[in-house]
Design a protein around this motif. Sequence first.
Motif, PDB file in Angstrom:
ATOM      1  N   LEU A  66      33.450  31.162  31.933  1.00 47.76           N
ATOM      2  CA  LEU A  66      32.666  31.085  32.939  1.00 47.76           C
ATOM      3  C   LEU A  66      31.550  30.037  32.893  1.00 47.76           C
ATOM      4  N   TYR A  96      37.131  35.073  37.073  1.00 47.63           N
ATOM      5  CA  TYR A  96      36.464  36.266  37.645  1.00 47.63           C
ATOM      6  C   TYR A  96      37.343  37.347  37.750  1.00 47.63           C
ATOM      7  N   ARG A 112      35.828  41.028  38.274  1.00 45.90           N
ATOM      8  CA  ARG A 112      34.545  40.681  39.249  1.00 45.90           C
ATOM      9  C   ARG A 112      35.318  40.308  40.631  1.00 45.90           C
ATOM     10  N   GLU A 150      33.777  38.228  43.695  1.00 45.68           N
ATOM     11  CA  GLU A 150      33.247  36.502  43.071  1.00 45.68           C
ATOM     12  C   GLU A 150      34.316  35.929  42.990  1.00 45.68           C
ATOM     13  N   ALA A 151      35.581  36.396  42.878  1.00 44.98           N
ATOM     14  CA  ALA A 151      36.837  35.775  42.549  1.00 44.98           C
ATOM     15  C   ALA A 151      37.280  35.135  43.876  1.00 44.98           C
TER      16      ALA A 151
END
Length: 567
Positions: free
Chosen positions: A485, A509, A514, A517-518
Amino acid sequence: MVFRFGEFELDQQRAELRGPDGGVLKLRPKSFEMLQFFVSNAGRVLTKQELMEAIWPKVFVGEDSLFQCIREIRGVLGDERRQVIKLATGGGYLFTPEVSNLPAGQPHRPDAAGVVPAVTNPPQTPADATQVNGRWLGSRRQVAVAAGLFGLCAVVALWTAAQAFRPTLVFSSPRPVVALTSIVDSSDEPRGTAMAAEVTARLTDGFAKIANISVIGPRPTQASGSTVSSDYEIAGELHRSEKSWTLRARLIKTDTGEVQSVAAVSVASDGLKTELQQSRLAAGVGQPLARRLNEILEATSSDMGRTAGGTKVVIEQAAASIYQTSRERFGLAQTLLQNALNDDPNNVDVAVALVALQMRGIQMVWYTPDEVVAAEEKATATIERALRAKPNSIAVLETYCRFLSATNHFAESLVTCARTLSFDPWNGLALFLVGLGQLHLGRFDDALATFQQADRFDTPPISRWTWLVGAGWATLVLGNAEAALPWLQRSIAITPATGRTHMLLAAAYQQLGRTEEAKAAMREGLKLRPGTTALNVAPPMKNASPAFRAASDHQIQFMIAAGLPEK
């Protein structure tokens, strides 16, 4: 001494590596030498440069030679999981087993009862015979013939290697001498003296790697006696402001005192480790000065007689024609440069600009499918002609390195990029392309280490986003989405318009659960690269390894889950 580690023994006197059953295991001489160096330094991280200087002293070889030796050692030791020779955090390699030693000549291990067996006289054998690993292999005449054939093959191999690297390693005239003086500390800072000394050492080490010059390091002030004259001198001053260190350095022609080039770099004094500050200060001035020195040394009489202004105008006009990415403007730029090269076939600057343009055309799919093969062949012929004219030119080598990478000739690109680094050791773009080649060839650990090295240098800054996304990509395929990340986020912060980076971020993500956010990252990626699907999101796979193909397919599944259309 005989070194013992795990179930293996390394006998220095006999130059043998013995396995668990006492049999001799086969290793090439350089691989054996490298294993011996690892064993002698067990428990200590060895940098790539340290290994290369130990195994190939005063000889330039690409990192591929290093990796081949490590692969061979791992194979012989059964180290498929890379736990015997581990890639260390931050780069370098660590030999992990505990090592003990025995006096040379002592039997390699006791028998099952713990008693050292007696040494008996060996059986008598014919005089006209030889023995290898306990097996008789025939007459001396046969051995002599075999040895002769082996020697002939070795000579041919060495001659071939010499021809391949002849422009880099053989010089028809004495190499120019570059003297480095100690960086002057003008910081009024307690750490300034130590900082200036370390930056001086790093600069000296870097210039000492350049293949076509000789380097004189700084001498103590009290040193007396005759000094070696130099052709060029590098001098600099280090200054500390409230928030940063600033290094300013100059390349000076010694006999006239004329300043050939000036370079300056500032590095934040807070938030970075001291070693990273030192590395970036040295690289920040070393890289532009090395390139300028290369331009001076590679200049020819025809360059001096050529009107530089005219060449510059043509190249600038060609570049301006493709700022708006359309096939029409690309065609106009190509015509401008091709006409200029037809008028002056030996103009290396125009040749480099033309090949760079044709490479961009291939990447942007501005050629029709029928034109691509012809374009590659023409670009290859152009850049190889330029390379014959200026075999040590950074600009030519760098362009060839980029072209080979863009056309998926990864093994060849590793060799050419290594040559580029032999004249510009701090070249972050060349390091990125080396890492990219390693990535496609399935050498994920090596790729990550290469990208991390580029980040330690951070030169040139304009290319910074490339090795950042490369490090994120390599970390991702190694299965560490969390660590990927920051690399990807830093790359996007510098160059936010790269859709593929957003898609890699989406995959990271998604692996971490997540999902919102992905999906947001994937939406941004699709906005930047409309029409992207699971079928075309991956780079071209020509010459890519099965390991890279499998890793790409794995990441694409996460991208699909984040919203990438399948078709």
